[in-house]
Design an enzyme around this catalytic site. Structure first.
Site, PDB file in Angstrom:
ATOM      1  N   THR A  41       5.249  -2.526 -12.904  1.00  0.00           N
ATOM      2  CA  THR A  41       4.509  -1.959 -14.048  1.00  0.00           C
ATOM      3  C   THR A  41       5.434  -1.382 -15.111  1.00  0.00           C
ATOM      4  OG1 THR A  41       4.270   0.089 -12.769  1.00  0.00           O
ATOM      5  CG2 THR A  41       2.437  -1.460 -12.688  1.00  0.00           C
ATOM      6  N   HIS A  46      11.731   3.841 -10.446  1.00  0.00           N
ATOM      7  CA  HIS A  46      11.970   5.263 -10.662  1.00  0.00           C
ATOM      8  C   HIS A  46      12.249   5.954  -9.325  1.00  0.00           C
ATOM      9  CE1 HIS A  46       7.898   5.869  -9.182  1.00  0.00           C
ATOM     10  NE2 HIS A  46       7.387   5.175 -10.184  1.00  0.00           N
ATOM     11  N   HIS A  49      10.118   5.188  -6.253  1.00  0.00           N
ATOM     12  CA  HIS A  49      10.443   3.915  -5.610  1.00  0.00           C
ATOM     13  C   HIS A  49      11.690   4.047  -4.735  1.00  0.00           C
ATOM     14  CE1 HIS A  49       8.391   2.080  -9.335  1.00  0.00           C
ATOM     15  NE2 HIS A  49       7.613   1.781  -8.309  1.00  0.00           N
ATOM     16  N   LYS A  83      -4.900   6.964 -10.374  1.00  0.00           N
ATOM     17  CA  LYS A  83      -5.129   6.840 -11.813  1.00  0.00           C
ATOM     18  C   LYS A  83      -6.549   7.292 -12.166  1.00  0.00           C
ATOM     19  CE  LYS A  83      -1.119   5.165 -12.756  1.00  0.00           C
ATOM     20  NZ  LYS A  83      -0.167   5.917 -13.567  1.00  0.00           N
ATOM     21  N   ARG A  87      -5.557   1.042 -15.713  1.00  0.00           N
ATOM     22  CA  ARG A  87      -4.207   0.801 -16.227  1.00  0.00           C
ATOM     23  C   ARG A  87      -4.260  -0.147 -17.421  1.00  0.00           C
ATOM     24  NH1 ARG A  87       0.195   1.836 -12.590  1.00  0.00           N
ATOM     25  NH2 ARG A  87      -0.522   2.556 -10.542  1.00  0.00           N
ATOM     26  N   GLN A 172      -4.191  -6.805  -1.900  1.00  0.00           N
ATOM     27  CA  GLN A 172      -3.050  -6.270  -1.156  1.00  0.00           C
ATOM     28  C   GLN A 172      -3.191  -6.584   0.338  1.00  0.00           C
ATOM     29  OE1 GLN A 172      -1.570  -2.348  -2.186  1.00  0.00           O
ATOM     30  NE2 GLN A 172      -0.957  -1.957  -0.092  1.00  0.00           N
ATOM     31  N   ASP A 193      -0.114   7.485  -0.519  1.00  0.00           N
ATOM     32  CA  ASP A 193      -1.258   7.161  -1.368  1.00  0.00           C
ATOM     33  C   ASP A 193      -1.755   5.731  -1.146  1.00  0.00           C
ATOM     34  OD1 ASP A 193       1.019   6.018  -2.430  1.00  0.00           O
ATOM     35  OD2 ASP A 193       0.590   6.564  -4.505  1.00  0.00           O
ATOM     36  N   LYS A 228       4.704  16.183  -8.069  1.00  0.00           N
ATOM     37  CA  LYS A 228       5.544  14.994  -7.924  1.00  0.00           C
ATOM     38  C   LYS A 228       6.918  15.229  -8.518  1.00  0.00           C
ATOM     39  CE  LYS A 228       2.819  10.806  -7.381  1.00  0.00           C
ATOM     40  NZ  LYS A 228       2.480   9.504  -7.981  1.00  0.00           N
ATOM     41  N   LYS A 231      10.001  13.766 -12.536  1.00  0.00           N
ATOM     42  CA  LYS A 231       9.505  13.867 -13.909  1.00  0.00           C
ATOM     43  C   LYS A 231      10.208  15.017 -14.616  1.00  0.00           C
ATOM     44  CE  LYS A 231       5.847  10.959 -13.980  1.00  0.00           C
ATOM     45  NZ  LYS A 231       5.596   9.937 -14.993  1.00  0.00           N
ATOM     46  N   THR A 232      10.541  14.807 -15.878  1.00  0.00           N
ATOM     47  CA  THR A 232      11.121  15.867 -16.695  1.00  0.00           C
ATOM     48  C   THR A 232      10.338  15.932 -18.004  1.00  0.00           C
ATOM     49  OG1 THR A 232      12.664  14.400 -17.841  1.00  0.00           O
ATOM     50  CG2 THR A 232      13.422  15.359 -15.764  1.00  0.00           C
TER      51      THR A 232
END
Length: 408
Positions: A41, A46, A49, A83, A87, A172, A193, A228, A231-232
């Protein structure tokens, strides 16, 4: 040889399993083929992952065979998990480009020689499925009532769930069946998740092929407060050095909260657990040593030893613990642009230290910007050529972000 299940459990990876005793026994007695899926995506993996990559590395070191599944087909639908809205639809060209980026990055963490690991793209089988035969073979095994109780769907019922996304779990699950038939894949792993989606695949294989199949989920990378990680203010922490520099990557881990150090060392490095616990138990100023080790080890795994050392030297130079270093992030700007000066707000946005002039204004007014150690609170401040010392000026944003501007 230590059972990898025990290793993963001791290090805090495992959250849920479909058949814990059977899985532990299986991993202890034979080489097991397993898979983890990555939907492309974005054009880079990141930090979230990376936790999955570390899991595969542990499994491969113990003699098991990873299948990296790139979700070129499932990305056409979009996973509704976590989400609140549907998306954004991506073009096939974007998905293909992102998939290639994922392949390149994941190849740094796993040994694909001599079939020790496999990389596949589910577009190869999902894109050419015939709808009615697929519904007759696979769709009949899924209860809509039960699917709607899954957390990934339940959280979307108020805002609305598209039929497109409703198919994601079935797709999936079919991936697992396909990999089981083609590669004798017996296990699917993933973040916690993904539990509902993984259960779907395990049950599908057991029903259609009457074969044992297993699922195991891992903890999500969160802080001690449950937020989580990765993230910044400026966005996600990416593994691509062009999107998040090795220096900024290093600094992120160097600045984690004291309470998160032991967890990060355990999950994101291969340091022995006795050393992890020893470092995690440090208190006060001593915990900074543990943070430096964490930052170095994680940066080394992702960007290599050379970049990890450069980032470490750059960080030490900033805090007066090392020689002046060229390893602090820097941007070269032609001297001519400063002939009449550049507004500080415009400069911050130009350097991408802020996403907009309004963010720059707020940051300056709140005292969050310093030039060569001097705090600037005037939003109309002009940065001129004479402000530079040896053609360099250091901008400090907040407590942790540093950036040099060099005249050329």
């Amino acid at each position: 040889m230590t059972n990898v299940f025990d290793v993963l459990k001791e290090r805090g990876f495992i959250e849920q399993t479909t058949h814990e005793d059977e899985i532990r026994e299986l991993l202890g007695k034979e080489s097991v083929t397993f898979y983890i899926g990555f939907d492309p995506t974005a054009d880079s993996l990141h930090v979230g992952h990376f936790l999955q990559a570390i899991t595969m590395m542990h499994m491969q070191k113990a003699g098991h065979r990873p299948i990296v599944l790139i979700g070129g087909g499932t990305a056409m639908v979009g996973d509704p998990t976590g989400k609140t809205d549907m998306r954004k639809m991506m073009t096939p060209e974007t998905i293909k480009h992102n998939a290639e980026c994922f392949k390149k990055q994941l190849s740094k963490f796993l040994d694909f020689s001599e079939g020790k690991a496999i990389m596949v793209n589910n577009a190869d089988w999902l894109m050419n499925l015939e709808y009615i035969p697929f519904l007759r073979e696979v769709g009949k095994h899924f209860s809509v009532n039960r699917m709607l109780t899954a957390e990934c769907f339940k959280s979307r019922m108020e805002k609305g769930l598209s039929f497109l996304e409703f198919n994601y779990m079935i797709m999936q699950s079919y991936d697992f069946l396909e990999l089981h038939r083609k590669y004798n894949c017996k296990m699917q792993l993933g973040g916690n998740d993904q539990w509902s989606n993984i259960l779907g695949g395990v049950e599908l294989i057991r029903r259609i092929d009457s074969s044992p199949a297993y699922g195991m989920t891992f903890t999500l990378l969160t802080t001690s407060e449950g937020k989580k990680m990765g993230k910044t203010e400026s966005g996600a922490i990416w593994l691509d050095p062009e999107k998040t520099s090795p220096y900024d990557f290093y600094q992120y881990w160097r600045n984690v909260d004291d309470a998160d150090v032991e967890k990060c060392l355990s999950l994101l490095t291969f340091l022995p657990m006795d050393e992890v616990k020893k470092l995690g138990s440090l208190e006060g100023a001593a915990i900074n040593k543990a943070k430096e080790i964490l930052a170095y080890e994680v940066t080394k795994l992702v960007h290599g030893e050379k970049e990890a050392k450069k980032a470490q030297e750059g960080a030490k130079a900033l805090f007066g613990k090392g020689p002046a270093s060229e390893n602090i992030p820097a941007t070269e700007i032609p001297r001519s642009e400063f002939a009449e000066g550049i507004g500080l707000m415009a400069l911050l946005t130009k350097l991408k230290l802020t996403s907009s002039n309004s963010e720059a204004r707020r940051l300056i007014q709140q005292g969050g910007i310093a030039l060569d150690g001097k705090k600037i609170t005037d939003i109309k401040h002009i940065v001129k050529e004479e402000d530079f010392k040896d053609d360099t000026i250091m901008i400090k944003k907040g407590k942790k972000v540093y950036h040099q501007v060099k005249l050329v």
